[in-house]
Design an enzyme around this catalytic site. Sequence first.
Site, PDB file in Angstrom:
ATOM      1  CG  HIS A   1      -3.165   3.589   1.690  1.00 19.04           C
ATOM      2  ND1 HIS A   1      -3.602   3.134   0.464  1.00 19.04           N
ATOM      3  CD2 HIS A   1      -3.287   2.543   2.557  1.00 19.04           C
ATOM      4  CE1 HIS A   1      -3.977   1.864   0.586  1.00 19.04           C
ATOM      5  NE2 HIS A   1      -3.797   1.483   1.841  1.00 19.04           N
TER       6      HIS A   1
ATOM      7  CB  CYS B   1      -0.942   0.006   1.196  1.00 21.26           C
ATOM      8  SG  CYS B   1      -2.109  -1.360   1.129  1.00 21.26           S
TER       9      CYS B   1
ATOM     10  CG  ASN C   1      -6.568  -0.849   0.918  1.00 20.77           C
ATOM     11  OD1 ASN C   1      -5.838  -0.442   0.014  1.00 20.77           O
ATOM     12  ND2 ASN C   1      -6.109  -1.285   2.079  1.00 20.77           N
TER      13      ASN C   1
HETATM   14  O1  UT7 Z   1      -3.852  -0.907   3.574  1.00 22.92           O
HETATM   15  C1  UT7 Z   1      -2.997  -1.596   4.434  1.00 22.92           C
HETATM   16  C2  UT7 Z   1      -3.365  -1.414   5.803  1.00 22.92           C
HETATM   17  N1  UT7 Z   1      -4.633  -2.004   6.109  1.00 22.92           N
HETATM   18  C3  UT7 Z   1      -5.377  -1.448   7.014  1.00 22.92           C
HETATM   19  O2  UT7 Z   1      -4.996  -0.401   7.471  1.00 22.92           O
HETATM   20  C4  UT7 Z   1      -6.609  -2.136   7.495  1.00 22.92           C
HETATM   21  C5  UT7 Z   1      -6.621  -2.040   8.970  1.00 22.92           C
HETATM   22  N2  UT7 Z   1      -7.725  -2.703   9.651  1.00 22.92           N
HETATM   23  C6  UT7 Z   1      -9.020  -2.300   9.557  1.00 22.92           C
HETATM   24  O3  UT7 Z   1      -9.379  -1.464   8.770  1.00 22.92           O
HETATM   25  C7  UT7 Z   1      -9.997  -2.892  10.554  1.00 22.92           C
HETATM   26  O4  UT7 Z   1      -9.282  -3.571  11.547  1.00 22.92           O
HETATM   27  C8  UT7 Z   1     -11.037  -3.846   9.923  1.00 22.92           C
HETATM   28  C9  UT7 Z   1     -12.024  -3.049   9.133  1.00 22.92           C
HETATM   29  C10 UT7 Z   1     -10.346  -4.885   9.062  1.00 22.92           C
HETATM   30  C11 UT7 Z   1     -11.814  -4.542  11.042  1.00 22.92           C
HETATM   31  O5  UT7 Z   1     -12.426  -3.602  11.902  1.00 22.92           O
HETATM   32  P1  UT7 Z   1     -12.317  -3.769  13.487  1.00 22.92           P
HETATM   33  O6  UT7 Z   1     -13.092  -2.663  14.069  1.00 22.92           O
HETATM   34  O7  UT7 Z   1     -10.845  -3.842  13.821  1.00 22.92           O
HETATM   35  O8  UT7 Z   1     -13.076  -5.121  13.738  1.00 22.92           O
HETATM   36  P2  UT7 Z   1     -12.527  -6.499  14.350  1.00 22.92           P
HETATM   37  O9  UT7 Z   1     -11.585  -7.164  13.403  1.00 22.92           O
HETATM   38  O10 UT7 Z   1     -12.037  -6.242  15.748  1.00 22.92           O
HETATM   39  O11 UT7 Z   1     -13.861  -7.338  14.440  1.00 22.92           O
HETATM   40  C12 UT7 Z   1     -14.941  -6.941  15.278  1.00 22.92           C
HETATM   41  C13 UT7 Z   1     -16.059  -7.950  15.114  1.00 22.92           C
HETATM   42  C14 UT7 Z   1     -15.638  -9.406  15.256  1.00 22.92           C
HETATM   43  O12 UT7 Z   1     -16.678 -10.089  15.915  1.00 22.92           O
HETATM   44  P3  UT7 Z   1     -16.583 -10.412  17.500  1.00 22.92           P
HETATM   45  O13 UT7 Z   1     -15.343 -11.233  17.671  1.00 22.92           O
HETATM   46  O14 UT7 Z   1     -16.509  -9.080  18.184  1.00 22.92           O
HETATM   47  O15 UT7 Z   1     -17.851 -11.161  17.751  1.00 22.92           O
HETATM   48  C15 UT7 Z   1     -15.545  -9.898  13.847  1.00 22.92           C
HETATM   49  O16 UT7 Z   1     -15.765 -11.282  13.732  1.00 22.92           O
HETATM   50  O17 UT7 Z   1     -16.632  -7.838  13.813  1.00 22.92           O
HETATM   51  C16 UT7 Z   1     -16.663  -9.132  13.192  1.00 22.92           C
HETATM   52  N3  UT7 Z   1     -16.460  -8.946  11.761  1.00 22.92           N
HETATM   53  C17 UT7 Z   1     -17.481  -8.722  10.903  1.00 22.92           C
HETATM   54  N4  UT7 Z   1     -18.811  -8.604  11.095  1.00 22.92           N
HETATM   55  C18 UT7 Z   1     -19.557  -8.335  10.006  1.00 22.92           C
HETATM   56  C19 UT7 Z   1     -15.307  -8.939  11.060  1.00 22.92           C
HETATM   57  N5  UT7 Z   1     -15.537  -8.709   9.758  1.00 22.92           N
HETATM   58  C20 UT7 Z   1     -16.882  -8.557   9.640  1.00 22.92           C
HETATM   59  C21 UT7 Z   1     -17.730  -8.282   8.557  1.00 22.92           C
HETATM   60  N6  UT7 Z   1     -19.057  -8.174   8.787  1.00 22.92           N
HETATM   61  N7  UT7 Z   1     -17.259  -8.099   7.296  1.00 22.92           N
END
Ligand code: UT7
Length: 318
Positions: free
Chosen positions: A245, A113, A275
Amino acid sequence: MFSRILGTGAYLPQRELGNKELSLMVDTSDEWIVSRTGIYSRHIAAADEATSDLAFHASRQAIDNSRIDPASIDLVIVATTTPDLVFPSTACILQDKLGIHNHGGAFDIQAVCSGFVYALSVADSFIHSGMHRTILVVGAEVMSRIVDWTDRSNCILFGDGAGAMILQASDEEGIIGCHIHADGRYVAQLCVPAGVSRNPDINAKLSMEGSSVFRMAVNTLDEIVDETLAASGMQKSDINWLVPHQANIRIIQATAKKLGMSMDQVIVTVGSHGNTSAASIPMAFHEGVSQGRIKQGDIVLMEAFGGGFTWGSVLLRR
Ligand code: UT7
């Protein structure tokens, strides 16, 4: 000698994949995706479209907008994580597609990225050294080919696209400063865990520990803002535009807050592009310029964070 931006271009594949359609493929919802990422749609390349095809359309537009003869381009740099082939480089393939047969150089840069920021820093150094005069710099990705479309935590994030820029040597100020960094201890947190010499597997897909990458991105981008301002002797208030980005609207908002900038001064495309890795900054910059928002003379800060980890910034005067 400065590197000035002569013109820009961008290309998005025709097919749009909205959150509603995605929610029929994996267990997710429009509400979850929008609230956690700011993304509502992304573009997906057709089966017969490769990275060099997307790069070609963006480059043609950048060349037209620059009003230059393609034969004057003496170096082609393509930042990509999704090259057409293992080799030769996508830059060589693009050079041929553009009909540039002047024996100028062509190579790819792989910094995921952060690829476009890396590519601009390399191009700027070549112009400073006098080695090249007119450089086509492209960020192009077909991320949809390396996304696991059954993994809801990652597949909702990515999209395809390409952005291009023509840089030329000039006495007038253009790129003011570039900073690139990497820390290879974090390979496992964001990678495609297969390749050519290790674990060859043509079907390997992107894997990411989203939450920890998120935290690292916010903290590291905070530091790069400080580093860039200190090196240039500029104040936060000197910056007219942030072109970040586009990974997640919450990461972008955190950087804008750090800079004391209103979101009106930030070019945001993540909502409709997702992204697009190395393509996100040049596409956003092109959008800002073509909408008449980023004007001649404006000070622009670009910043990126990605797999590696890699990160970096480019400060420039439009
Ligand atoms: O470009 C290179 C760099 N990349 C980035 O900068 C990406 C960085 N990361 C992110 O943008 C975020 O971490 C994500 C968008 C990927 C995830 O968001 P988050 O707020 O960190 O969520 P999480 O991974 O902590 O997940 C929270 C909950 C989980 O459920 P539980 O364990 O709390 O029950 C996940 O299983 O959300 C659940 N979850 C979803 N639910 C519905 C994860 N993906 C999804 C989904 N739809 N697509």
